[in-house]
Design a protein around this motif. Structure first.
Motif, PDB file in Angstrom:
ATOM      1  N   VAL A   1      11.112  -1.226   1.472  1.00  0.00           N
ATOM      2  CA  VAL A   1      11.105  -0.468   0.212  1.00  0.00           C
ATOM      3  C   VAL A   1      11.916  -1.226  -0.832  1.00  0.00           C
ATOM      4  N   PRO A   2      11.422  -1.361  -2.060  1.00  0.00           N
ATOM      5  CA  PRO A   2      12.172  -2.085  -3.095  1.00  0.00           C
ATOM      6  C   PRO A   2      13.402  -1.314  -3.559  1.00  0.00           C
ATOM      7  N   GLU A   3      14.332  -2.037  -4.122  1.00  0.00           N
ATOM      8  CA  GLU A   3      15.527  -1.430  -4.690  1.00  0.00           C
ATOM      9  C   GLU A   3      15.162  -0.597  -5.933  1.00  0.00           C
ATOM     10  N   PRO A   4      15.836   0.542  -6.143  1.00  0.00           N
ATOM     11  CA  PRO A   4      15.534   1.391  -7.305  1.00  0.00           C
ATOM     12  C   PRO A   4      16.100   0.826  -8.610  1.00  0.00           C
ATOM     13  N   THR A   5      15.543  -0.278  -9.045  1.00  0.00           N
ATOM     14  CA  THR A   5      15.952  -0.928 -10.281  1.00  0.00           C
ATOM     15  C   THR A   5      15.177  -0.322 -11.459  1.00  0.00           C
ATOM     16  N   VAL A   6      15.427  -0.857 -12.653  1.00  0.00           N
ATOM     17  CA  VAL A   6      14.696  -0.397 -13.841  1.00  0.00           C
ATOM     18  C   VAL A   6      13.198  -0.624 -13.667  1.00  0.00           C
ATOM     19  N   SER A   7      12.820  -1.783 -13.121  1.00  0.00           N
ATOM     20  CA  SER A   7      11.394  -2.074 -12.913  1.00  0.00           C
ATOM     21  C   SER A   7      10.785  -1.106 -11.895  1.00  0.00           C
ATOM     22  N   PHE A   8      11.559  -0.717 -10.886  1.00  0.00           N
ATOM     23  CA  PHE A   8      11.086   0.258  -9.895  1.00  0.00           C
ATOM     24  C   PHE A   8      10.704   1.559 -10.581  1.00  0.00           C
ATOM     25  N   TRP A   9      11.608   2.093 -11.407  1.00  0.00           N
ATOM     26  CA  TRP A   9      11.347   3.372 -12.066  1.00  0.00           C
ATOM     27  C   TRP A   9      10.238   3.241 -13.099  1.00  0.00           C
TER      28      TRP A   9
ATOM     29  N   ILE B   1      14.912   0.729   5.350  1.00  0.00           N
ATOM     30  CA  ILE B   1      13.629   1.119   5.951  1.00  0.00           C
ATOM     31  C   ILE B   1      13.112  -0.086   6.731  1.00  0.00           C
ATOM     32  N   VAL B   2      13.620  -0.263   7.932  1.00  0.00           N
ATOM     33  CA  VAL B   2      13.326  -1.459   8.733  1.00  0.00           C
ATOM     34  C   VAL B   2      12.702  -1.120  10.081  1.00  0.00           C
ATOM     35  N   THR B   3      12.279   0.127  10.273  1.00  0.00           N
ATOM     36  CA  THR B   3      11.561   0.501  11.487  1.00  0.00           C
ATOM     37  C   THR B   3      10.310   1.267  11.096  1.00  0.00           C
ATOM     38  N   ARG B   4       9.342   1.301  11.998  1.00  0.00           N
ATOM     39  CA  ARG B   4       8.106   2.029  11.736  1.00  0.00           C
ATOM     40  C   ARG B   4       8.374   3.517  11.523  1.00  0.00           C
ATOM     41  N   ARG B   5       9.288   4.061  12.334  1.00  0.00           N
ATOM     42  CA  ARG B   5       9.557   5.499  12.228  1.00  0.00           C
ATOM     43  C   ARG B   5      10.168   5.849  10.884  1.00  0.00           C
ATOM     44  N   ARG B   6      11.118   5.032  10.436  1.00  0.00           N
ATOM     45  CA  ARG B   6      11.731   5.298   9.133  1.00  0.00           C
ATOM     46  C   ARG B   6      10.709   5.173   8.012  1.00  0.00           C
ATOM     47  N   GLU B   7       9.845   4.186   8.133  1.00  0.00           N
ATOM     48  CA  GLU B   7       8.837   4.030   7.092  1.00  0.00           C
ATOM     49  C   GLU B   7       7.857   5.201   7.098  1.00  0.00           C
ATOM     50  N   ALA B   8       7.524   5.718   8.274  1.00  0.00           N
ATOM     51  CA  ALA B   8       6.635   6.875   8.354  1.00  0.00           C
ATOM     52  C   ALA B   8       7.267   8.084   7.666  1.00  0.00           C
TER      53      ALA B   8
ATOM     54  N   TYR C   1       9.527   7.970   5.352  1.00  0.00           N
ATOM     55  CA  TYR C   1       9.608   7.643   3.925  1.00  0.00           C
ATOM     56  C   TYR C   1       8.304   7.989   3.213  1.00  0.00           C
ATOM     57  N   TRP C   2       7.166   7.543   3.748  1.00  0.00           N
ATOM     58  CA  TRP C   2       5.888   7.780   3.080  1.00  0.00           C
ATOM     59  C   TRP C   2       5.484   9.244   3.133  1.00  0.00           C
ATOM     60  N   LEU C   3       5.849   9.937   4.188  1.00  0.00           N
ATOM     61  CA  LEU C   3       5.578  11.372   4.240  1.00  0.00           C
ATOM     62  C   LEU C   3       6.362  12.091   3.150  1.00  0.00           C
ATOM     63  N   ALA C   4       7.627  11.700   2.977  1.00  0.00           N
ATOM     64  CA  ALA C   4       8.438  12.286   1.906  1.00  0.00           C
ATOM     65  C   ALA C   4       7.851  11.967   0.535  1.00  0.00           C
ATOM     66  N   VAL C   5       7.394  10.727   0.347  1.00  0.00           N
ATOM     67  CA  VAL C   5       6.796  10.331  -0.933  1.00  0.00           C
ATOM     68  C   VAL C   5       5.551  11.175  -1.223  1.00  0.00           C
ATOM     69  N   LEU C   6       4.706  11.387  -0.214  1.00  0.00           N
ATOM     70  CA  LEU C   6       3.508  12.202  -0.401  1.00  0.00           C
ATOM     71  C   LEU C   6       3.870  13.609  -0.859  1.00  0.00           C
TER      72      LEU C   6
END
Length: 269
Positions: A14-22, A132-139, A141-146
């Motif tokens: 996951v990228p850092e929450p920089t100005v470009s991210f937002w 976010i360096v494991t499959r479970r954490r990424e899963a 993360y994306w569920l939360a994003v949805l």
């Protein structure tokens, strides 16, 4: 030895929450609103067919994102754009197709998001996006994003209908709300993770209001650019920023930060 479910150190997904991210996040949420309207209404595909098509496209791209071993700007942000469209369509289907009141869908998605965070933290003891360096954490993360996109859509529509603010005023209201979160974090030390996710939810109705203001007819309070022109403008802007991030390598979490957070988690455990 490598910890269970934690591979040898690799780049944060996951990228850092920089100005470009937002900036890209807001652009992506705007595209999520205008693209959904373009496909379902302007092209007369209907909400259900549009939902099916976008779900298939999203799943294909998501598999590519999920299987990659590192953060790839183009793949990551394409996933965000598509999940924005899918999240919007989920709420639209509930509201327009099934007649679920917005207050109900807002409450349900809020509970679902909180439950996701609770389970995520229960398994991982952290909600940090820097690690976010494991499959479970990424899963997780994306569920939360949805759920943030679905919640942001429902809550934004609820506010718009209840207060009848108009598109431009809605843009200002949500921008001020995000500014208040930033002030609470930087000025009054609001927890960084809490501030991040509140802002993440609020950027959804901000982007949707901006998209509606630009695309809707002048008679309805918009600028009348249409969904096609508005979508193209924002897609080009996203492409320019993603190319910039890809070329410069900005937005990646330094390996030292990932290593430090991993060490802290092992000590806490």
């Amino acid at each position: 030895m490598t910890e269970p479910n934690r591979p040898a150190l690799r780049e944060n997904k996951v990228p850092e929450p920089t100005v470009s991210f937002w900036a890209i996040k807001i652009l992506a949420t705007t595209v999520g609103e205008t693209a959904a309207d373009l496909l379902s209404s302007s092209l007369h595909l209907g909400t259900q067919l549009t939902s099916l098509m976008m779900a298939v496209v999203f799943l294909i791209v998501f598999v590519v994102q999920f299987r990659s071993a590192r953060y790839i700007p183009g793949v990551y942000w394409l996933t965000v754009v598509l999940i924005s469209v899918v999240g919007t369509l989920i709420t639209d289907n509930l509201t327009d197709g099934l007649g679920v009141p917005l207050v109900v869908s807002t409450a349900v998605f809020a509970i679902a998001l909180i439950a996701t965070f609770a389970i995520w933290y229960g398994f991982e003891r952290t909600l940090s996006i820097h690690d976010i360096v494991t499959r479970r954490r990424e899963a997780f993360y994306w569920l939360a994003v949805l759920f943030t996109f679905a919640l942001g859509t429902a809550a934004g529509d609820l506010v718009a209908e209840q207060l009848n603010l108009g598109y431009l005023v809605s843009v200002v209201v949500f921008a001020v709300a995000i500014g208040a979160v930033a002030l609470a974090h930087f000025g009054f030390k609001l927890n960084a993770i809490v501030a991040f996710w509140i802002a993440y939810v609020l950027t959804r109705p901000l982007g949707a209001s901006l998209g509606d203001y630009l695309s809707q007819p002048t008679a309805d309070g918009g600028l009348g650019l249409g969904t096609i022109v508005t979508s193209l403008i924002f897609l080009v802007a996203i492409l320019v920023l993603v190319v910039y991030l890809s070329v410069t390598g900005r937005g990646r979490t330094p390996r030292a930060v990932v290593a430090a957070e991993g060490a802290e988690e092992r000590v806490d455990a």
